[in-house]
Design an enzyme around this catalytic site. Structure first.
Site, PDB file in Angstrom:
ATOM      1  N   CYS A 102      -4.607  -4.123  -8.512  1.00 20.21           N
ATOM      2  CA  CYS A 102      -4.184  -3.708  -9.859  1.00 20.21           C
ATOM      3  C   CYS A 102      -3.370  -2.421  -9.765  1.00 20.21           C
ATOM      4  CB  CYS A 102      -5.392  -3.508 -10.773  1.00 20.21           C
ATOM      5  SG  CYS A 102      -6.072  -5.040 -11.458  1.00 20.21           S
ATOM      6  N   ASP A 111       2.114  -7.903   3.298  1.00 23.41           N
ATOM      7  CA  ASP A 111       0.777  -7.494   3.757  1.00 23.41           C
ATOM      8  C   ASP A 111       0.922  -6.320   4.718  1.00 23.41           C
ATOM      9  OD1 ASP A 111      -2.203  -9.134   3.939  1.00 23.41           O
ATOM     10  OD2 ASP A 111      -1.813  -7.513   5.361  1.00 23.41           O
ATOM     11  N   HIS A 136      -6.167  -9.153 -13.758  1.00 26.01           N
ATOM     12  CA  HIS A 136      -7.256  -9.056 -12.787  1.00 26.01           C
ATOM     13  C   HIS A 136      -8.158 -10.285 -12.849  1.00 26.01           C
ATOM     14  CE1 HIS A 136      -9.968  -7.126  -9.977  1.00 26.01           C
ATOM     15  NE2 HIS A 136     -10.940  -7.646 -10.706  1.00 26.01           N
ATOM     16  N   GLY A 182     -13.741 -14.352   4.251  1.00 24.54           N
ATOM     17  CA  GLY A 182     -12.874 -13.254   4.672  1.00 24.54           C
ATOM     18  C   GLY A 182     -12.197 -12.512   3.542  1.00 24.54           C
ATOM     19  N   HIS A 209      -9.285  -9.081  -5.833  1.00 29.76           N
ATOM     20  CA  HIS A 209      -8.273  -9.443  -6.829  1.00 29.76           C
ATOM     21  C   HIS A 209      -7.606 -10.676  -6.225  1.00 29.76           C
ATOM     22  CE1 HIS A 209      -4.946  -8.224  -9.853  1.00 29.76           C
ATOM     23  NE2 HIS A 209      -4.494  -9.310  -9.237  1.00 29.76           N
ATOM     24  N   HIS A 240      -5.664 -13.431  -4.570  1.00 27.78           N
ATOM     25  CA  HIS A 240      -4.368 -13.355  -3.896  1.00 27.78           C
ATOM     26  C   HIS A 240      -4.197 -14.539  -2.972  1.00 27.78           C
ATOM     27  CE1 HIS A 240      -7.332 -11.043  -1.585  1.00 27.78           C
ATOM     28  NE2 HIS A 240      -6.713 -11.482  -0.494  1.00 27.78           N
TER      29      HIS A 240
HETATM   30  P1  AMP Z   1      -8.225 -10.837   2.137  1.00 34.40           P
HETATM   31  O1  AMP Z   1      -8.892 -10.381   3.407  1.00 34.40           O
HETATM   32  O2  AMP Z   1      -7.972 -12.301   2.036  1.00 34.40           O
HETATM   33  O3  AMP Z   1      -8.968 -10.279   0.928  1.00 34.40           O
HETATM   34  O4  AMP Z   1      -6.790 -10.192   2.152  1.00 34.40           O
HETATM   35  C1  AMP Z   1      -6.540  -8.860   1.803  1.00 34.40           C
HETATM   36  C2  AMP Z   1      -5.249  -8.485   2.481  1.00 34.40           C
HETATM   37  O5  AMP Z   1      -4.776  -7.315   1.862  1.00 34.40           O
HETATM   38  C3  AMP Z   1      -5.387  -8.179   3.967  1.00 34.40           C
HETATM   39  O6  AMP Z   1      -4.587  -9.094   4.711  1.00 34.40           O
HETATM   40  C4  AMP Z   1      -4.898  -6.726   4.083  1.00 34.40           C
HETATM   41  O7  AMP Z   1      -4.145  -6.500   5.247  1.00 34.40           O
HETATM   42  C5  AMP Z   1      -4.085  -6.583   2.820  1.00 34.40           C
HETATM   43  N1  AMP Z   1      -3.958  -5.212   2.321  1.00 34.40           N
HETATM   44  C6  AMP Z   1      -4.949  -4.319   2.141  1.00 34.40           C
HETATM   45  N2  AMP Z   1      -4.462  -3.180   1.604  1.00 34.40           N
HETATM   46  C7  AMP Z   1      -3.120  -3.377   1.453  1.00 34.40           C
HETATM   47  C8  AMP Z   1      -2.054  -2.564   0.944  1.00 34.40           C
HETATM   48  N3  AMP Z   1      -2.243  -1.322   0.505  1.00 34.40           N
HETATM   49  N4  AMP Z   1      -0.796  -3.087   0.946  1.00 34.40           N
HETATM   50  C9  AMP Z   1      -0.587  -4.351   1.398  1.00 34.40           C
HETATM   51  N5  AMP Z   1      -1.559  -5.160   1.865  1.00 34.40           N
HETATM   52  C10 AMP Z   1      -2.809  -4.674   1.904  1.00 34.40           C
HETATM   53 ZN    ZN Z   2      -7.196  -6.238  -9.862  1.00 33.99          ZN
END
Ligand code: AMP
Ligand code: ZN
Length: 116
Positions: A8, A31, A47, A92, A97, A99
């Site tokens: 968010c 990412d 959200h 994982g 949020h 995605h």
């Molecule tokens: P998940 O593990 O499926 O919840 O994916 C979360 C993803 O968010 C991971 O692949 C992280 O590398 C990515 N992530 C975490 N913080 C950031 C950020 N500030 N900017 C871009 N990606 C992020």
């Molecule tokens: Zn959110």
């Protein structure tokens, strides 16, 4: 907007991100720890904590996300790509949020070993 939610804050521009796509419903960015040469995250601009909370009221965001993925794959000539959603801790999910990961740019395996 959820004040405690990383994505968010990214959508609101409070935390920087490398934007790859945006419209009224969807935000997409690179990412921060890519697992493939192309690794984007597509998120709804509302959200929703996880896939379990998709319902009749908010499911139009999911359609918009997949439309956005198709547009980006077209504009970036992604011949082949994988869309991944991790829902819940064992799957994982680390950011609560909703995605969708879009990964591309490498030959990918499939089968038991790909589930870690
Ligand atoms: P998940 O593990 O499926 O919840 O994916 C979360 C993803 O968010 C991971 O692949 C992280 O590398 C990515 N992530 C975490 N913080 C950031 C950020 N500030 N900017 C871009 N990606 C992020
Ligand atoms: Zn959110």
């Amino acid at each position: 907007m959820n004040q405690d939610c990383l994505f968010c804050k990214i959508i609101a521009g409070e935390i920087p991100s490398a934007k790859v796509y945006e419209d009224d419903f969807v935000y997409a960015f690179k990412d921060i720890e890519p697992i493939a040469p192309v690794h984007y995250l597509f998120v709804p601009k509302t959200h929703i904590c996880c896939a379990k909370k998709i319902n009749a009221e908010n499911s139009s965001y999911i359609a918009k996300i997949f439309e956005a993925i198709a547009k980006v794959s077209e504009s970036e000539n992604l011949e082949s790509y994988r869309v991944i959603n991790n829902c819940g801790e064992d799957a994982g999910q680390s950011v609560m949020h909703l995605h969708f990961h879009v990964v591309a740019g490498k030959k990918m395996g499939w089968g038991k070993q790909s589930l870690g």
